[in-house]
Design a protein around this motif. Structure first.
Motif, PDB file in Angstrom:
ATOM      1  N   PHE A 118       9.736  29.256  -2.188  1.00 11.74           N
ATOM      2  CA  PHE A 118       9.535  28.313  -1.106  1.00 11.74           C
ATOM      3  C   PHE A 118       9.544  26.943  -1.679  1.00 11.74           C
ATOM      4  N   SER A 119       9.804  25.753  -1.125  1.00 15.35           N
ATOM      5  CA  SER A 119       9.891  24.367  -1.590  1.00 15.35           C
ATOM      6  C   SER A 119       9.064  23.533  -0.676  1.00 15.35           C
ATOM      7  N   ILE A 120       8.462  22.264  -1.317  1.00 20.08           N
ATOM      8  CA  ILE A 120       7.761  21.582  -0.646  1.00 20.08           C
ATOM      9  C   ILE A 120       8.630  20.146  -1.238  1.00 20.08           C
ATOM     10  N   ALA A 121       9.108  19.310  -0.063  1.00 19.55           N
ATOM     11  CA  ALA A 121       9.565  18.051  -0.137  1.00 19.55           C
ATOM     12  C   ALA A 121       8.651  16.963   0.091  1.00 19.55           C
ATOM     13  N   MET A 132       0.808  -1.065  -0.114  1.00 15.91           N
ATOM     14  CA  MET A 132       0.061  -0.086  -0.022  1.00 15.91           C
ATOM     15  C   MET A 132       0.943   1.305   0.129  1.00 15.91           C
ATOM     16  N   SER A 133       0.536   2.389  -0.772  1.00 14.93           N
ATOM     17  CA  SER A 133       1.271   3.233  -0.971  1.00 14.93           C
ATOM     18  C   SER A 133       0.870   4.162   0.340  1.00 14.93           C
ATOM     19  N   GLN A 134       2.118   4.862   0.745  1.00 16.93           N
ATOM     20  CA  GLN A 134       1.902   6.034   1.613  1.00 16.93           C
ATOM     21  C   GLN A 134       2.625   7.174   1.521  1.00 16.93           C
ATOM     22  N   LEU A 135       2.289   8.247   2.226  1.00 14.61           N
ATOM     23  CA  LEU A 135       3.047   9.373   2.313  1.00 14.61           C
ATOM     24  C   LEU A 135       3.967   9.591   3.519  1.00 14.61           C
ATOM     25  N   ASP A 136       5.382   9.381   3.171  1.00 15.09           N
ATOM     26  CA  ASP A 136       6.218   9.253   4.510  1.00 15.09           C
ATOM     27  C   ASP A 136       6.532  10.784   5.108  1.00 15.09           C
ATOM     28  N   TYR A 137       6.600  11.590   4.370  1.00 15.66           N
ATOM     29  CA  TYR A 137       6.998  12.938   4.786  1.00 15.66           C
ATOM     30  C   TYR A 137       6.377  14.080   3.811  1.00 15.66           C
ATOM     31  N   LEU A 138       5.907  15.170   4.452  1.00 11.68           N
ATOM     32  CA  LEU A 138       5.577  16.405   3.500  1.00 11.68           C
ATOM     33  C   LEU A 138       6.160  17.748   4.269  1.00 11.68           C
ATOM     34  N   HIS A 139       7.092  18.172   3.826  1.00  8.95           N
ATOM     35  CA  HIS A 139       7.472  19.255   4.285  1.00  8.95           C
ATOM     36  C   HIS A 139       7.309  20.693   3.502  1.00  8.95           C
ATOM     37  N   LEU A 140       7.191  21.846   4.099  1.00  6.61           N
ATOM     38  CA  LEU A 140       7.190  23.127   3.636  1.00  6.61           C
ATOM     39  C   LEU A 140       8.489  23.939   4.001  1.00  6.61           C
ATOM     40  N   CYS A 141       9.323  24.468   3.345  1.00  4.14           N
ATOM     41  CA  CYS A 141      10.496  25.049   3.566  1.00  4.14           C
ATOM     42  C   CYS A 141      11.007  25.946   2.792  1.00  4.14           C
ATOM     43  N   GLU A 142      12.110  26.663   3.215  1.00  3.95           N
ATOM     44  CA  GLU A 142      12.550  27.806   2.414  1.00  3.95           C
ATOM     45  C   GLU A 142      13.308  27.146   0.987  1.00  3.95           C
ATOM     46  N   ALA A 143      14.106  25.974   1.178  1.00  4.08           N
ATOM     47  CA  ALA A 143      14.513  25.476   0.304  1.00  4.08           C
ATOM     48  C   ALA A 143      14.827  24.097   0.407  1.00  4.08           C
ATOM     49  N   ALA A 144      14.853  23.085  -0.674  1.00  2.47           N
ATOM     50  CA  ALA A 144      14.948  21.768  -0.469  1.00  2.47           C
ATOM     51  C   ALA A 144      15.951  21.483  -1.907  1.00  2.47           C
ATOM     52  N   PHE A 145      16.901  20.382  -1.472  1.00  6.38           N
ATOM     53  CA  PHE A 145      17.806  19.753  -2.597  1.00  6.38           C
ATOM     54  C   PHE A 145      18.431  18.894  -2.192  1.00  6.38           C
ATOM     55  N   LEU A 146      18.995  17.922  -3.165  1.00  6.01           N
ATOM     56  CA  LEU A 146      19.688  16.697  -3.055  1.00  6.01           C
ATOM     57  C   LEU A 146      20.993  17.122  -3.094  1.00  6.01           C
ATOM     58  N   THR A 147      22.066  16.453  -2.035  1.00  4.44           N
ATOM     59  CA  THR A 147      23.207  16.608  -2.142  1.00  4.44           C
ATOM     60  C   THR A 147      23.823  15.819  -3.577  1.00  4.44           C
ATOM     61  N   GLU A 148      24.840  16.375  -4.224  1.00  2.00           N
ATOM     62  CA  GLU A 148      25.287  15.771  -5.373  1.00  2.00           C
ATOM     63  C   GLU A 148      26.199  14.436  -4.892  1.00  2.00           C
ATOM     64  N   ASN A 170      21.624  12.859  -0.723  1.00  2.00           N
ATOM     65  CA  ASN A 170      20.815  12.975   0.647  1.00  2.00           C
ATOM     66  C   ASN A 170      20.004  14.301   0.529  1.00  2.00           C
ATOM     67  N   LEU A 171      18.959  14.136   1.284  1.00  2.00           N
ATOM     68  CA  LEU A 171      17.907  15.331   0.937  1.00  2.00           C
ATOM     69  C   LEU A 171      18.220  16.240   2.202  1.00  2.00           C
ATOM     70  N   ASN A 172      18.141  17.482   1.633  1.00  2.00           N
ATOM     71  CA  ASN A 172      18.578  18.808   2.678  1.00  2.00           C
ATOM     72  C   ASN A 172      17.286  19.802   2.732  1.00  2.00           C
ATOM     73  N   LEU A 173      16.967  19.775   3.871  1.00  2.00           N
ATOM     74  CA  LEU A 173      15.732  20.918   4.005  1.00  2.00           C
ATOM     75  C   LEU A 173      16.203  22.011   4.675  1.00  2.00           C
ATOM     76  N   ILE A 174      15.890  23.202   4.254  1.00  2.00           N
ATOM     77  CA  ILE A 174      16.470  24.494   4.863  1.00  2.00           C
ATOM     78  C   ILE A 174      15.350  25.233   5.485  1.00  2.00           C
ATOM     79  N   SER A 175      15.087  25.450   6.555  1.00  2.00           N
ATOM     80  CA  SER A 175      13.990  26.268   7.315  1.00  2.00           C
ATOM     81  C   SER A 175      12.649  25.883   6.957  1.00  2.00           C
ATOM     82  N   ILE A 176      12.517  24.711   7.718  1.00  2.00           N
ATOM     83  CA  ILE A 176      10.927  24.169   7.486  1.00  2.00           C
ATOM     84  C   ILE A 176      10.099  25.245   8.471  1.00  2.00           C
TER      85      ILE A 176
END
Length: 127
Positions: free
Chosen positions: A43-46, A1-17, A21-27
């Motif tokens: 803003f970003s949504i991750a 069964m599919s599920q939503l593990d997380y949902l964040h609203l933040c200033e910025a989100a990006f993956l480390t090259e 790895n997921l980076n979230l800035i200022s949730i």
């Protein structure tokens, strides 16, 4: 069964090259504005999904204003490889309109099934 593990609203989100790895800035949960209608500059949504079968999927993320009107929508069609049951998405918004004060909703749907949502407040403050 599919599920939503997380949902964040933040200033910025990006993956480390390299490591991806997921980076979230200022949730955050609140946006303060001086007047309406307002524009939020950036803003970003991750979000992370798990339990997905190896097949094609349609992800829909909607942003709804306090009157439940759609003010933003993102749709992504993707196919998961065999052996991989997780997926994540980063959505970035620039100069996003906020028409009024109140509670806004971020709604996540996968293959026409609502997996969850997150709420945030837009608050008028004195300058």
């Amino acid at each position: 069964m599919s599920q939503l593990d997380y949902l964040h609203l933040c200033e910025a989100a990006f993956l480390t090259e390299g490591t991806k790895n997921l980076n979230l800035i200022s949730i955050f949960d609140n946006i303060n504005v001086v007047a309406f209608p307002a524009i939020h500059p950036k803003f970003s949504i991750a979000l992370g999904l798990s339990g997905l079968p190896s097949s094609s999927h349609v992800l829909v993320v909607k942003l709804l204003d306090p009157q439940n009107s759609e003010i933003g929508k993102f749709t992504n069609k993707f196919t998961l490889e065999p052996g991989k049951d997780k997926n994540r998405a980063i959505l970035s918004f620039v100069n996003f309109p906020l028409p009024s004060e109140g509670t806004y909703e971020i709604s996540v749907t996968l293959n026409d099934e609502k997996l969850g949502s997150r709420f945030f407040s837009v608050i008028k403050i004195n300058a």
